[in-house]
Write a protein that holds these residues in place. Structure first.
Motif, PDB file in Angstrom:
ATOM      1  N   GLU A 143     -11.799  -5.548   1.969  1.00 19.62           N
ATOM      2  CA  GLU A 143     -12.980  -4.597   1.924  1.00 19.62           C
ATOM      3  C   GLU A 143     -12.557  -3.318   2.619  1.00 19.62           C
ATOM      4  OE1 GLU A 143     -15.851  -4.605   0.393  1.00 19.62           O
ATOM      5  OE2 GLU A 143     -14.849  -6.212  -0.383  1.00 19.62           O
ATOM      6  N   ASN A 144     -11.851  -3.308   3.666  1.00 24.06           N
ATOM      7  CA  ASN A 144     -11.159  -2.079   4.591  1.00 24.06           C
ATOM      8  C   ASN A 144     -10.462  -1.154   3.817  1.00 24.06           C
ATOM      9  OD1 ASN A 144     -12.647  -3.119   6.761  1.00 24.06           O
ATOM     10  ND2 ASN A 144     -10.979  -4.000   7.769  1.00 24.06           N
ATOM     11  N   VAL A 145      -9.507  -1.936   2.979  1.00 27.73           N
ATOM     12  CA  VAL A 145      -8.498  -1.187   1.919  1.00 27.73           C
ATOM     13  C   VAL A 145      -9.466  -0.387   1.027  1.00 27.73           C
ATOM     14  CG1 VAL A 145      -6.797  -1.426   0.232  1.00 27.73           C
ATOM     15  CG2 VAL A 145      -6.513  -2.574   2.193  1.00 27.73           C
ATOM     16  N   LYS A 146     -10.489  -1.094   0.377  1.00 27.03           N
ATOM     17  CA  LYS A 146     -11.274  -0.251  -0.466  1.00 27.03           C
ATOM     18  C   LYS A 146     -11.971   0.868   0.435  1.00 27.03           C
ATOM     19  CE  LYS A 146     -12.823  -3.905  -3.547  1.00 27.03           C
ATOM     20  NZ  LYS A 146     -13.555  -4.998  -4.081  1.00 27.03           N
ATOM     21  N   LYS A 147     -12.387   0.853   1.420  1.00 25.17           N
ATOM     22  CA  LYS A 147     -12.869   1.834   2.253  1.00 25.17           C
ATOM     23  C   LYS A 147     -11.981   3.162   2.228  1.00 25.17           C
ATOM     24  CE  LYS A 147     -16.284  -1.210   4.803  1.00 25.17           C
ATOM     25  NZ  LYS A 147     -16.370  -1.738   6.019  1.00 25.17           N
ATOM     26  N   ILE A 148     -10.744   2.587   2.574  1.00 29.78           N
ATOM     27  CA  ILE A 148      -9.622   3.661   2.789  1.00 29.78           C
ATOM     28  C   ILE A 148      -9.333   4.447   1.483  1.00 29.78           C
ATOM     29  CG2 ILE A 148      -7.364   4.136   3.482  1.00 29.78           C
ATOM     30  CD1 ILE A 148      -8.977   3.615   5.817  1.00 29.78           C
ATOM     31  N   ILE A 149      -9.423   3.808   0.478  1.00 26.32           N
ATOM     32  CA  ILE A 149      -9.201   4.090  -0.878  1.00 26.32           C
ATOM     33  C   ILE A 149     -10.049   5.058  -1.235  1.00 26.32           C
ATOM     34  CG2 ILE A 149      -8.883   3.888  -3.350  1.00 26.32           C
ATOM     35  CD1 ILE A 149      -7.301   1.178  -2.723  1.00 26.32           C
ATOM     36  N   ASN A 150     -11.345   4.839  -0.880  1.00 25.53           N
ATOM     37  CA  ASN A 150     -12.538   5.499  -1.120  1.00 25.53           C
ATOM     38  C   ASN A 150     -12.475   6.787  -0.371  1.00 25.53           C
ATOM     39  OD1 ASN A 150     -14.997   6.606  -1.762  1.00 25.53           O
ATOM     40  ND2 ASN A 150     -16.006   4.797  -1.232  1.00 25.53           N
ATOM     41  N   LEU A 151     -12.028   6.720   0.761  1.00 25.01           N
ATOM     42  CA  LEU A 151     -11.983   7.923   1.649  1.00 25.01           C
ATOM     43  C   LEU A 151     -10.759   8.841   0.907  1.00 25.01           C
ATOM     44  CD1 LEU A 151     -11.883   6.766   5.255  1.00 25.01           C
ATOM     45  CD2 LEU A 151     -13.743   8.067   4.238  1.00 25.01           C
ATOM     46  N   VAL A 152      -9.578   8.350   0.582  1.00 24.40           N
ATOM     47  CA  VAL A 152      -8.554   9.126   0.123  1.00 24.40           C
ATOM     48  C   VAL A 152      -9.029   9.747  -1.407  1.00 24.40           C
ATOM     49  CG1 VAL A 152      -6.201   8.882  -1.147  1.00 24.40           C
ATOM     50  CG2 VAL A 152      -6.704   7.701   1.091  1.00 24.40           C
ATOM     51  N   LEU A 172       0.955  -1.314  -0.078  1.00 21.38           N
ATOM     52  CA  LEU A 172      -0.003  -0.084  -0.113  1.00 21.38           C
ATOM     53  C   LEU A 172       0.959   1.270  -0.129  1.00 21.38           C
ATOM     54  CD1 LEU A 172      -2.479  -0.862   2.835  1.00 21.38           C
ATOM     55  CD2 LEU A 172      -2.618  -1.096   0.340  1.00 21.38           C
ATOM     56  N   THR A 173       0.466   2.363  -0.452  1.00 25.60           N
ATOM     57  CA  THR A 173       0.977   3.635  -0.486  1.00 25.60           C
ATOM     58  C   THR A 173       1.112   4.008   0.883  1.00 25.60           C
ATOM     59  OG1 THR A 173      -0.885   4.952  -0.759  1.00 25.60           O
ATOM     60  CG2 THR A 173       0.094   4.147  -2.568  1.00 25.60           C
ATOM     61  N   ASN A 174       2.059   5.030   1.187  1.00 24.01           N
ATOM     62  CA  ASN A 174       2.304   5.503   2.712  1.00 24.01           C
ATOM     63  C   ASN A 174       0.710   6.275   3.139  1.00 24.01           C
ATOM     64  OD1 ASN A 174       4.818   4.490   2.885  1.00 24.01           O
ATOM     65  ND2 ASN A 174       5.744   6.520   2.232  1.00 24.01           N
ATOM     66  N   ARG A 175       0.349   6.806   2.293  1.00 25.94           N
ATOM     67  CA  ARG A 175      -0.875   7.757   2.695  1.00 25.94           C
ATOM     68  C   ARG A 175      -1.992   6.565   3.199  1.00 25.94           C
ATOM     69  NH1 ARG A 175      -2.472  11.117  -1.534  1.00 25.94           N
ATOM     70  NH2 ARG A 175      -1.426  12.658  -0.539  1.00 25.94           N
ATOM     71  N   ILE A 176      -2.338   5.423   2.286  1.00 29.59           N
ATOM     72  CA  ILE A 176      -3.188   4.416   2.592  1.00 29.59           C
ATOM     73  C   ILE A 176      -2.688   3.826   3.824  1.00 29.59           C
ATOM     74  CG2 ILE A 176      -4.349   2.497   1.728  1.00 29.59           C
ATOM     75  CD1 ILE A 176      -4.228   3.934  -1.153  1.00 29.59           C
ATOM     76  N   LYS A 177      -1.539   3.362   3.918  1.00 22.95           N
ATOM     77  CA  LYS A 177      -1.001   2.635   5.237  1.00 22.95           C
ATOM     78  C   LYS A 177      -1.446   3.449   6.457  1.00 22.95           C
ATOM     79  CE  LYS A 177       3.151   2.171   3.563  1.00 22.95           C
ATOM     80  NZ  LYS A 177       4.602   1.486   3.490  1.00 22.95           N
ATOM     81  N   THR A 178      -1.203   4.724   6.229  1.00 25.93           N
ATOM     82  CA  THR A 178      -1.149   5.511   7.449  1.00 25.93           C
ATOM     83  C   THR A 178      -2.570   5.584   7.886  1.00 25.93           C
ATOM     84  OG1 THR A 178       0.660   6.980   6.932  1.00 25.93           O
ATOM     85  CG2 THR A 178      -1.092   7.911   8.654  1.00 25.93           C
ATOM     86  N   LYS A 179      -3.659   5.792   6.957  1.00 23.79           N
ATOM     87  CA  LYS A 179      -5.169   5.970   7.363  1.00 23.79           C
ATOM     88  C   LYS A 179      -5.550   4.500   7.663  1.00 23.79           C
ATOM     89  CE  LYS A 179      -6.323   9.887   4.228  1.00 23.79           C
ATOM     90  NZ  LYS A 179      -6.906  10.524   5.638  1.00 23.79           N
ATOM     91  N   ASN A 230     -17.470   5.371  -5.851  1.00 32.30           N
ATOM     92  CA  ASN A 230     -17.571   4.280  -5.393  1.00 32.30           C
ATOM     93  C   ASN A 230     -17.679   3.028  -6.669  1.00 32.30           C
ATOM     94  OD1 ASN A 230     -18.353   4.878  -2.797  1.00 32.30           O
ATOM     95  ND2 ASN A 230     -20.528   5.338  -3.564  1.00 32.30           N
ATOM     96  N   TYR A 231     -17.826   3.520  -7.845  1.00 34.37           N
ATOM     97  CA  TYR A 231     -17.566   2.790  -8.916  1.00 34.37           C
ATOM     98  C   TYR A 231     -16.189   2.505  -9.077  1.00 34.37           C
ATOM     99  CZ  TYR A 231     -18.049   0.958 -13.823  1.00 34.37           C
ATOM    100  OH  TYR A 231     -17.998   0.141 -14.674  1.00 34.37           O
ATOM    101  N   ILE A 232     -15.390   3.270  -9.248  1.00 37.12           N
ATOM    102  CA  ILE A 232     -13.806   3.220  -9.140  1.00 37.12           C
ATOM    103  C   ILE A 232     -13.224   2.091  -8.128  1.00 37.12           C
ATOM    104  CG2 ILE A 232     -11.380   4.128  -8.840  1.00 37.12           C
ATOM    105  CD1 ILE A 232     -12.721   6.831 -10.193  1.00 37.12           C
ATOM    106  N   VAL A 233     -13.721   2.351  -6.864  1.00 40.27           N
ATOM    107  CA  VAL A 233     -13.324   1.502  -5.950  1.00 40.27           C
ATOM    108  C   VAL A 233     -13.874   0.028  -5.996  1.00 40.27           C
ATOM    109  CG1 VAL A 233     -13.719   1.041  -3.234  1.00 40.27           C
ATOM    110  CG2 VAL A 233     -13.083   3.432  -4.072  1.00 40.27           C
ATOM    111  N   GLU A 234     -15.028  -0.072  -6.502  1.00 40.02           N
ATOM    112  CA  GLU A 234     -15.741  -1.307  -6.649  1.00 40.02           C
ATOM    113  C   GLU A 234     -14.792  -2.200  -7.861  1.00 40.02           C
ATOM    114  OE1 GLU A 234     -17.981  -3.362  -5.316  1.00 40.02           O
ATOM    115  OE2 GLU A 234     -17.905  -1.694  -3.912  1.00 40.02           O
ATOM    116  N   TYR A 235     -14.405  -1.625  -8.722  1.00 41.09           N
ATOM    117  CA  TYR A 235     -13.384  -2.134  -9.788  1.00 41.09           C
ATOM    118  C   TYR A 235     -12.185  -2.713  -9.064  1.00 41.09           C
ATOM    119  CZ  TYR A 235     -10.608  -2.779 -13.710  1.00 41.09           C
ATOM    120  OH  TYR A 235      -9.776  -3.279 -14.973  1.00 41.09           O
TER     121      TYR A 235
END
Length: 135
Positions: free
Chosen positions: A107-116, A62-69, A129-134
Motif C-alpha cells: 500500500e505504501n509503494v502504491k502511494k509513492i507511485i501515485n505521487l510520482v 523499486l526504481t531509484n526515484r521510488i526508493k528515494t521517495k 488512482n485507477y492505474i495505481v489500483e491495478y
C-alpha cells in the motif's frame, strides 16, 4: 516437528490454513499465501509467497526515484527494515505480522507511485488512482 505444529496452530488459531510438512497455505485478506518454513524456524525467517510471488525486500525491486521517495516518506529502507530481513528477524515474529507488514509495504509503494505519477503527468487524479489500483 510437533512443537512447530503447535506453534503454528497457536499463531493461526483464527485463520483457516493447511500445513503439510514445512509448507503452510492460507488465504489472508483475499490473497493466497504460502509459507515455507526452513529447518531453522523459528530462528531464521521463512520464505513467504503471496499469490505465487516470493516476498523479497531488495533495493532492486523499486526504481531509484521510488526508493528515494519511499525512504524519505516512511523512513524505512526497502530491504533492511522488514521482518524477513535476517538482521531484523526474531522468533517472536508471526506469520500474520509478516503478511500485515507486506500488505502495508504494498500500500505504501502504491502511494509513492501515485505521487510520482502525479508529479510527472498531466493525467487527472482519477486516472492515476485507477492505474495505481491495478498495480
Amino acid at each position: 516437528m510437533h512443537k512447530l505444529h503447535k506453534r503454528i496452530s497457536k499463531e493461526l488459531e483464527n485463520i483457516d490454513y493447511s500445513m503439510e510438512d514445512n509448507l503452510i497455505e492460507l488465504i489472508y485478506k483475499n490473497k493466497k499465501c504460502s509459507v515455507m518454513l526452513n529447518e531453522y524456524h523459528p530462528f531464521r525467517p521463512p520464505k513467504v509467497y503471496v499469490n505465487g510471488i516470493c516476498i523479497k525486500y531488495r533495493r532492486s525491486i523499486l526504481t531509484n526515484r521510488i526508493k528515494t521517495k519511499y525512504l524519505k516518506q516512511y523512513k524505512k529502507c526497502v530491504c533492511c527494515d522488514y521482518f524477513l530481513c535476517e538482521n531484523r528477524w526474531s522468533p517472536a515474529v508471526t506469520i500474520i505480522k509478516i503478511l500485515n507488514e507486506h500488505n502495508e509495504f504494498v500500500e505504501n509503494v502504491k502511494k509513492i507511485i501515485n505521487l510520482v505519477l502525479l508529479e510527472k503527468t498531466k493525467l487527472p487524479n482519477e486516472v492515476v488512482n485507477y492505474i495505481v489500483e491495478y498495480l
